[in-house]
Design a protein around this motif. Structure first.
Motif, PDB file in Angstrom:
ATOM      1  N   GLU A 338       0.856  -1.179   0.000  1.00  0.00           N
ATOM      2  CA  GLU A 338       0.000   0.000   0.000  1.00  0.00           C
ATOM      3  C   GLU A 338       0.896   1.233   0.000  1.00  0.00           C
ATOM      4  O   GLU A 338       1.685   1.430   0.930  1.00  0.00           O
ATOM      5  CB  GLU A 338      -0.921  -0.001   1.209  1.00  0.00           C
ATOM      6  CG  GLU A 338      -1.965   1.092   1.168  1.00  0.00           C
ATOM      7  CD  GLU A 338      -2.987   0.982   2.283  1.00  0.00           C
ATOM      8  OE1 GLU A 338      -3.986   1.718   2.246  1.00  0.00           O
ATOM      9  OE2 GLU A 338      -2.784   0.151   3.198  1.00  0.00           O
ATOM     10  N   ILE A 339       0.780   2.052  -1.031  1.00  0.00           N
ATOM     11  CA  ILE A 339       1.739   3.140  -1.241  1.00  0.00           C
ATOM     12  C   ILE A 339       1.763   4.114  -0.081  1.00  0.00           C
ATOM     13  O   ILE A 339       2.832   4.511   0.394  1.00  0.00           O
ATOM     14  CB  ILE A 339       1.426   3.867  -2.561  1.00  0.00           C
ATOM     15  CG1 ILE A 339       1.608   2.911  -3.757  1.00  0.00           C
ATOM     16  CG2 ILE A 339       2.335   5.086  -2.740  1.00  0.00           C
ATOM     17  CD1 ILE A 339       1.185   3.484  -5.088  1.00  0.00           C
ATOM     18  N   GLU A 340       0.604   4.536   0.405  1.00  0.00           N
ATOM     19  CA  GLU A 340       0.540   5.505   1.500  1.00  0.00           C
ATOM     20  C   GLU A 340       0.474   4.843   2.865  1.00  0.00           C
ATOM     21  O   GLU A 340       0.342   5.525   3.884  1.00  0.00           O
ATOM     22  CB  GLU A 340      -0.674   6.417   1.312  1.00  0.00           C
ATOM     23  CG  GLU A 340      -0.647   7.236   0.034  1.00  0.00           C
ATOM     24  CD  GLU A 340       0.527   8.190  -0.032  1.00  0.00           C
ATOM     25  OE1 GLU A 340       0.995   8.628   1.043  1.00  0.00           O
ATOM     26  OE2 GLU A 340       0.990   8.495  -1.143  1.00  0.00           O
ATOM     27  N   GLY A 341       0.528   3.530   2.917  1.00  0.00           N
ATOM     28  CA  GLY A 341       0.448   2.829   4.193  1.00  0.00           C
ATOM     29  C   GLY A 341       1.799   2.722   4.877  1.00  0.00           C
ATOM     30  O   GLY A 341       2.798   3.300   4.435  1.00  0.00           O
ATOM     31  N   LYS A 342       1.820   1.956   5.948  1.00  0.00           N
ATOM     32  CA  LYS A 342       3.052   1.781   6.712  1.00  0.00           C
ATOM     33  C   LYS A 342       3.464   0.318   6.820  1.00  0.00           C
ATOM     34  O   LYS A 342       4.552   0.022   7.304  1.00  0.00           O
ATOM     35  CB  LYS A 342       2.883   2.373   8.113  1.00  0.00           C
ATOM     36  CG  LYS A 342       2.662   3.884   8.116  1.00  0.00           C
ATOM     37  CD  LYS A 342       2.546   4.421   9.531  1.00  0.00           C
ATOM     38  CE  LYS A 342       2.347   5.946   9.521  1.00  0.00           C
ATOM     39  NZ  LYS A 342       2.208   6.492  10.911  1.00  0.00           N
ATOM     40  N   GLY A 343       2.597  -0.579   6.415  1.00  0.00           N
ATOM     41  CA  GLY A 343       2.898  -1.992   6.549  1.00  0.00           C
ATOM     42  C   GLY A 343       3.900  -2.472   5.515  1.00  0.00           C
ATOM     43  O   GLY A 343       4.139  -1.819   4.496  1.00  0.00           O
ATOM     44  N   PRO A 344       4.482  -3.640   5.768  1.00  0.00           N
ATOM     45  CA  PRO A 344       5.471  -4.184   4.821  1.00  0.00           C
ATOM     46  C   PRO A 344       4.806  -4.713   3.567  1.00  0.00           C
ATOM     47  O   PRO A 344       3.592  -4.954   3.518  1.00  0.00           O
ATOM     48  CB  PRO A 344       6.106  -5.329   5.628  1.00  0.00           C
ATOM     49  CG  PRO A 344       5.018  -5.760   6.561  1.00  0.00           C
ATOM     50  CD  PRO A 344       4.273  -4.513   6.933  1.00  0.00           C
ATOM     51  N   ALA A 345       5.598  -4.869   2.527  1.00  0.00           N
ATOM     52  CA  ALA A 345       5.098  -5.452   1.285  1.00  0.00           C
ATOM     53  C   ALA A 345       4.754  -6.918   1.517  1.00  0.00           C
ATOM     54  O   ALA A 345       5.431  -7.624   2.267  1.00  0.00           O
ATOM     55  CB  ALA A 345       6.146  -5.315   0.188  1.00  0.00           C
ATOM     56  N   GLU A 346       3.679  -7.385   0.883  1.00  0.00           N
ATOM     57  CA  GLU A 346       3.258  -8.774   1.030  1.00  0.00           C
ATOM     58  C   GLU A 346       3.524  -9.554  -0.246  1.00  0.00           C
ATOM     59  O   GLU A 346       3.264  -9.090  -1.343  1.00  0.00           O
ATOM     60  CB  GLU A 346       1.776  -8.853   1.393  1.00  0.00           C
ATOM     61  CG  GLU A 346       0.842  -8.206   0.376  1.00  0.00           C
ATOM     62  CD  GLU A 346      -0.617  -8.399   0.736  1.00  0.00           C
ATOM     63  OE1 GLU A 346      -0.942  -9.383   1.424  1.00  0.00           O
ATOM     64  OE2 GLU A 346      -1.439  -7.559   0.319  1.00  0.00           O
ATOM     65  N   ASN A 347       4.073 -10.761  -0.078  1.00  0.00           N
ATOM     66  CA  ASN A 347       4.294 -11.665  -1.194  1.00  0.00           C
ATOM     67  C   ASN A 347       2.944 -12.185  -1.682  1.00  0.00           C
ATOM     68  O   ASN A 347       2.070 -12.512  -0.880  1.00  0.00           O
ATOM     69  CB  ASN A 347       5.182 -12.827  -0.733  1.00  0.00           C
ATOM     70  CG  ASN A 347       5.653 -13.712  -1.868  1.00  0.00           C
ATOM     71  OD1 ASN A 347       4.865 -14.400  -2.504  1.00  0.00           O
ATOM     72  ND2 ASN A 347       6.950 -13.699  -2.127  1.00  0.00           N
ATOM     73  N   LEU A 348       2.736 -12.255  -3.010  1.00  0.00           N
ATOM     74  CA  LEU A 348       1.445 -12.694  -3.538  1.00  0.00           C
ATOM     75  C   LEU A 348       1.184 -14.181  -3.353  1.00  0.00           C
ATOM     76  O   LEU A 348       0.081 -14.651  -3.633  1.00  0.00           O
ATOM     77  CB  LEU A 348       1.319 -12.332  -5.017  1.00  0.00           C
ATOM     78  CG  LEU A 348       1.176 -10.853  -5.364  1.00  0.00           C
ATOM     79  CD1 LEU A 348       0.692 -10.689  -6.794  1.00  0.00           C
ATOM     80  CD2 LEU A 348       0.231 -10.127  -4.419  1.00  0.00           C
ATOM     81  N   GLY A 349       2.176 -14.933  -2.886  1.00  0.00           N
ATOM     82  CA  GLY A 349       1.932 -16.319  -2.537  1.00  0.00           C
ATOM     83  C   GLY A 349       2.182 -17.306  -3.645  1.00  0.00           C
ATOM     84  O   GLY A 349       2.520 -16.963  -4.781  1.00  0.00           O
TER      85      GLY A 349
END
Length: 687
Positions: A338-349
């Motif tokens: 999420e560009i404006e978020g703070k969380g880490p990038a998630e692998n699509l699995g």
């Protein structure tokens, strides 16, 4: 490149006569009294070996030296193997085949890699059965530091995987997809490598990467792969592309600069820069000039290699490719952040990412379809292009786009128009301008049913039947469920284009889901609207009254383009503004919940302009009795006034008027006209 292809064909034609020949060394026995020719050949060999044996090997730099030596002595097995290996690591891998065939004929047991390398060349030429035979004749080869003979590791698992790729290719080639694949033409492509196309949603603009020289003194890449990468831009002019132009600084630098992704509205460009192992940057279009690319945050760029990215249609998320080991599944993987978020990038699995490499991710403007390239799944060799669809929040099994879009070589950088009718990617195939070229794929849909002949006895007394040809109906090409809204924002009085912000609102949720901007110079804008949502579109600029539009797109709405020019009006007495996102049930005057966002915009306007007075006006079409229409329109106008007074606006600043069907803005003879006449609007009566 064409000369190299011709030379390889001529070489292939001479192999039959050399089938029982032996490898000829670079010695006096071969060159006799021509000492200078021997010295020149040995100099070329040494220069080639210096590049070939470097760490990492510089195949592109080694190849011209090896080809020069091969002109002096075409029958040296080791040299032909090296040339074949260099081609296998080039943009024209298929040219490796005659050299590797010749090397194996000259010295069948000299190189433990011989069968495997020949299998790779056959594989890349789509000679599936012959390649499988050579793979099965191959044996695992130990690794270690690259030696003068170009040693490499070949495992049993690698051989098994390659055999499966050939079997995948055999199956996919049996069922080719119905497409046209057309070269984008000399206006786009050059004699050098051209690749990585990205297009605006309406196909009006294309940017791509080229290895052509940017000027007469352009520096070459020291790795021997041509000139440094630069980004070029072209626009569509009705039947062809305009001649592409180098973007120049500040986007293009002295190093490698490559296209990665383009926002659907063509206003934001994702760029790859060869810095810190490979990072992703973003450039914004200001008027007619692209701004200096800015590095994306540390949640995207890491110490690893980030090579590809694409925006979600609402601009909220970025899908990108990274080979970072943390959270990866092996090789480069696709992530979402999420560009404006703070969380880490998630692998699509694991449905998308495999133990092999994934690359070149692209999200269609419908928000439901993702294209990417993968070495895994059922690839026929190298990277193949796949499609996955988002259903109920989960990505479906990837589907190989098939032959002839995919080939045994790497197929990457695939993007589509918003309609899904056209795709763009780069490929190296006969008839091109040179090296890799940009091609356009036109999807034709399923084949038409055959035409039938029906014999009809129109009159019993006819002596002969009448043959009637029934033409099969046109085959509908499946297109994306998305509507493209585009046009120009102007000052209503001066007609001059203006920059503005454009909010995209989910009326059901009463949430702003994306914000776009019209171009600062041209005033042009483009917004993609995936089907299945009731959208409010609000155009705003300081000093002007807001302008709203409504698009209620059912889930099954297919692709459409709507051109809507928007004149913004300044706050002046007598100005009338239609509120297109005020909703009532048929025949009722109770505000629906989808109206809340529009009502709040109106309340905010009045709060920020405490002296402004408005008349709220209700209008209907001419269906029904005039008295009933006036009553309904009056009650609807009063409902809007009631909302505003209940939320802090003084009643003496507001008036309600119901005009019924007395002030139509369109003919009541059509459904569209009647819909335009059923409206709620306000008029500025005081400021």
């Amino acid at each position: 490149m064409l000369r190299a292809f011709t030379r390889s064909v001529l070489l292939a034609g001479t192999l039959a006569t050399a089938a029982h020949a032996q490898s000829v060394e670079f010695t006096k026995d071969k060159f006799g009294s021509d000492k200078e020719a021997l010295k020149e050949a040995l100099r070329e060999l040494k220069a080639g070996d210096d590049a070939y044996q470097s760490d990492p090997p510089r195949y592109g730099a080694a190849l011209p030296h090896y080809l020069a030596a091969q002109q002096r002595n075409p029958d040296n097995a080791a040299l032909n193997t090296k040339i074949g290996d260099c081609y296998l690591h080039s943009g024209t891998k298929a040219l490796a085949l005659p050299y590797l065939q010749h090397a194996l004929a000259l010295a069948p047991t000299a190189d433990p890699r011989a069968h495997y390398l020949l299998a790779r060349a056959l594989h890349l030429n789509a000679k599936w059965a012959e390649a499988i035979k050579e793979y099965q004749s191959s044996a695992p080869v130990g690794g270690g530091k690259r030696a003068a003979d170009g040693d490499l590791t070949v495992t049993a698992a690698d051989i098994q995987r390659r055999v499966q790729e050939c079997r995948n290719g055999q199956e996919l080639q049996k069922h080719p997809v119905r497409v046209f694949v057309d070269n984008a033409g000399p206006e786009v492509n050059s004699a050098y490598a051209d690749y990585g196309p990205v297009v605006a949603a309406d196909e009006a603009t294309m940017l791509f990467t080229s290895r052509r020289p940017s000027g007469p003194n352009a520096p070459k890449d020291p790795n021997g792969d041509g000139y440094f990468e630069d980004i070029y831009q072209t626009t569509w002019q009705g039947k062809s592309w305009r001649p592409a132009a180098d973007l120049g600084p500040p986007v293009n630098s002295a190093g490698h600069d490559a296209t990665v992704g383009l926002a659907p509205d063509g206003q934001r460009l994702l760029v790859y820069a060869d810095e810190n192992g490979g990072d992703l940057l973003e450039s914004n279009l200001k008027g007619t000039a692209w701004g200096k690319p800015q590095r994306l945050g540390s949640r995207i760029n890491t110490h690893a290699h980030e090579s590809s990215a694409t925006y979600s249609p609402d601009g909220r998320y970025l899908y990108f490719v990274s080979d970072k080991p943390e959270g990866g599944r092996g090789g480069p993987d696709i992530y979402r952040v999420e560009i404006e978020g703070k969380g880490p990038a998630e692998n699509l699995g694991s449905v998308i990412n495999t133990p092999y490499g994934e690359e070149a991710v692209f999200m269609m403007p419908d928000g439901q379809t993702m294209y990417f390239s993968s070495e895994g799944h059922n690839s026929m060799g190298g990277y193949d292009i796949f499609k996955s669809t988002l259903v109920n929040g989960r990505w479906g099994p990837p589907e190989n786009l098939g032959w002839p879009i995919n080939t045994p070589d790497d197929d990457v950088f695939f993007v589509t128009s918003a309609s899904g009718r056209h795709g763009y990617y780069s490929s190296d195939r006969p008839g091109g301008q040179g090296g890799k070229d940009v091609y356009r794929v036109t999807f034709l849909g399923p084949a038409k049913a055959p035409a039938l002949s029906e014999e009809s006895q129109l009159l019993a007394s006819r002596l002969a039947p009448v043959a009637q040809t029934l033409l099969a109906p046109p085959v509908a090409v499946a297109t994306a469920r998305v509507t493209i809204l585009k046009g120009t924002v102007t000052d209503a009085a001066t007609r001059q284009p203006i920059e503005s912000s454009i909010d995209l609102i989910d009326n059901k949720l009463n949430q702003v889901i994306a914000t776009f901007h019209s171009n600062a110079t041209s005033g042009k804008y483009l917004v993609s609207l995936p089907s299945g949502t009731n959208y409010g579109i609000v155009v705003r600029q300081d000093g002007y009254l807001f302008h709203s539009e409504n698009f209620d797109l059912p889930t099954d709405a297919t692709y459409a383009e709507v051109v809507k020019d928007i004149p913004l009006k300044k706050l002046e007495i007598g100005v009338v503004i239609v509120l297109n996102n005020i909703f009532f049930d048929t025949g009722k005057a109770i505000l629906r919940s989808e109206s809340t966002a529009e009502l709040e915009r109106l309340r905010k306007l009045l709060a920020e302009q405490p002296t402004v007075k408005l008349e709220m006006a209700g209008h209907t079409d001419n269906v029904g009795k005039p008295a009933a229409n006036r009553d309904l329109s009056q009650r609807r106008a009063q409902a809007v006034v009631a909302y505003l007074t209940q939320h802090g606006i003084a009643a003496d600043r507001l008036a309600a008027a119901g005009y019924g069907d007395t002030k139509p803005v369109a003919p009541n003879t059509t459904k569209a006209g009647r819909q335009l006449n059923r409206r709620t609007e306000f008029k500025v009566t005081g400021k």
